[in-house]
Design a protein around this motif. Structure first.
Motif, PDB file in Angstrom:
ATOM      1  N   HIS A 161      37.431  57.348  68.421  1.00 36.76           N
ATOM      2  CA  HIS A 161      37.669  56.428  69.549  1.00 36.76           C
ATOM      3  C   HIS A 161      38.858  56.389  69.475  1.00 36.76           C
ATOM      4  O   HIS A 161      39.000  55.901  71.554  1.00 36.76           O
ATOM      5  N   GLU A 162      39.632  55.894  69.250  1.00 37.58           N
ATOM      6  CA  GLU A 162      41.181  55.206  69.583  1.00 37.58           C
ATOM      7  C   GLU A 162      41.605  55.719  70.392  1.00 37.58           C
ATOM      8  O   GLU A 162      42.681  55.673  71.578  1.00 37.58           O
ATOM      9  N   ARG A 163      41.648  57.644  70.254  1.00 38.02           N
ATOM     10  CA  ARG A 163      42.563  58.301  71.061  1.00 38.02           C
ATOM     11  C   ARG A 163      42.071  58.921  72.116  1.00 38.02           C
ATOM     12  O   ARG A 163      42.658  59.085  73.169  1.00 38.02           O
ATOM     13  N   GLU A 168      40.671  56.360  74.122  1.00 34.27           N
ATOM     14  CA  GLU A 168      41.055  54.829  74.821  1.00 34.27           C
ATOM     15  C   GLU A 168      42.406  55.628  75.378  1.00 34.27           C
ATOM     16  O   GLU A 168      42.229  54.719  76.246  1.00 34.27           O
ATOM     17  N   ARG A 169      43.190  55.923  73.750  1.00 32.81           N
ATOM     18  CA  ARG A 169      44.102  55.914  74.961  1.00 32.81           C
ATOM     19  C   ARG A 169      45.021  56.844  75.510  1.00 32.81           C
ATOM     20  O   ARG A 169      45.513  56.755  76.737  1.00 32.81           O
TER      21      ARG A 169
END
Length: 155
Positions: A27-29, A31-32
Motif C-alpha cells: 500500500h505504501e508503494r 501511495e508513493r
C-alpha cells in the motif's frame, strides 16, 4: 510499481501479487508512486489460481500487461508459464523472480529467463537491461536515487 504505472499509459495492467499480497508496504508503494492516478488501469489480485488467471485473461477487455510477482510463489512449472504466454500472445507478461547468486531461483525460473526477450536485473536500486534490446551494456535505470547514494556510500 514504477514500471506498472508507466505501462498504464499503454493499457491495463494486472499485478498478480502472489508473494507479498496487499500488505502495508505494498500500500505504501502504491501511495508513493501515486497509483490512484491510474485508477481503473491498474488492478491487483493476490490469490488467483492458474485456471482463474487464465479465465480472467480470456475475457474481453482483459489487461494487456500482466506482472507475476513472483514466479516462485506462483508455484507454476516452466511448461505452465510457457503455455500461458503462448495462449495470450498479444499480452505482455512480466515475471518477477527471486534469485540466488545473481541467477533466477530454481530450474524452472532459469528456463523462463531464456524465454524472455528482455531481462532486467535489479541490484543496489539500479535496473540493468540484459535483454536483446540493450544497445549500451553497463547502463542502468536508477530505480531510487537516494537508495543508490545510501548503498554506494557516496554521501
Amino acid at each position: 510499481m514504477q514500471l506498472a504505472k508507466c505501462l498504464c499509459e499503454f493499457g491495463t495492467v494486472l499485478y498478480v501479487s502472489y508473494e507479498e499480497g496487499v500488505t502495508l508496504p505494498f500500500h505504501e508503494r502504491m501511495e508513493r508512486f501515486k497509483m490512484s492516478e491510474v485508477q481503473g488501469k491498474f488492478r491487483v489480485v493476490t490469490d488467483d489460481t492458474l485456471e482463474e488467471l487464465t479465465a480472467r485473461l480470456a475475457k474481453p477487455k482483459s489487461p494487456q500487461f500482466v506482472i507475476i510477482d513472483s514466479f516462485q510463489y506462483a508455484g507454476w512449472t516452466y511448461q505452465q508459464a510457457f503455455d500461458l504466454v503462448q495462449r495470450f500472445k498479444r499480452k505482455s507478461f512480466i515475471f518477477v523472480s527471486q534469485e540466488a547468486k545473481g541467477q533466477p531461483l530454481g530450474k524452472a525460473a532459469v528456463r523462463l529467463r531464456y524465454m524472455a526477450d528482455v531481462k532486467v536485473w535489479v541490484a543496489g536500486y539500479k535496473a540493468y537491461c540484459q535483454g536483446r534490446f540493450n544497445g549500451d551494456p553497463g547502463t542502468y535505470y536508477p530505480v531510487w536515487e537516494e537508495g543508490i547514494i545510501r548503498t554506494s556510500n557516496n554521501l
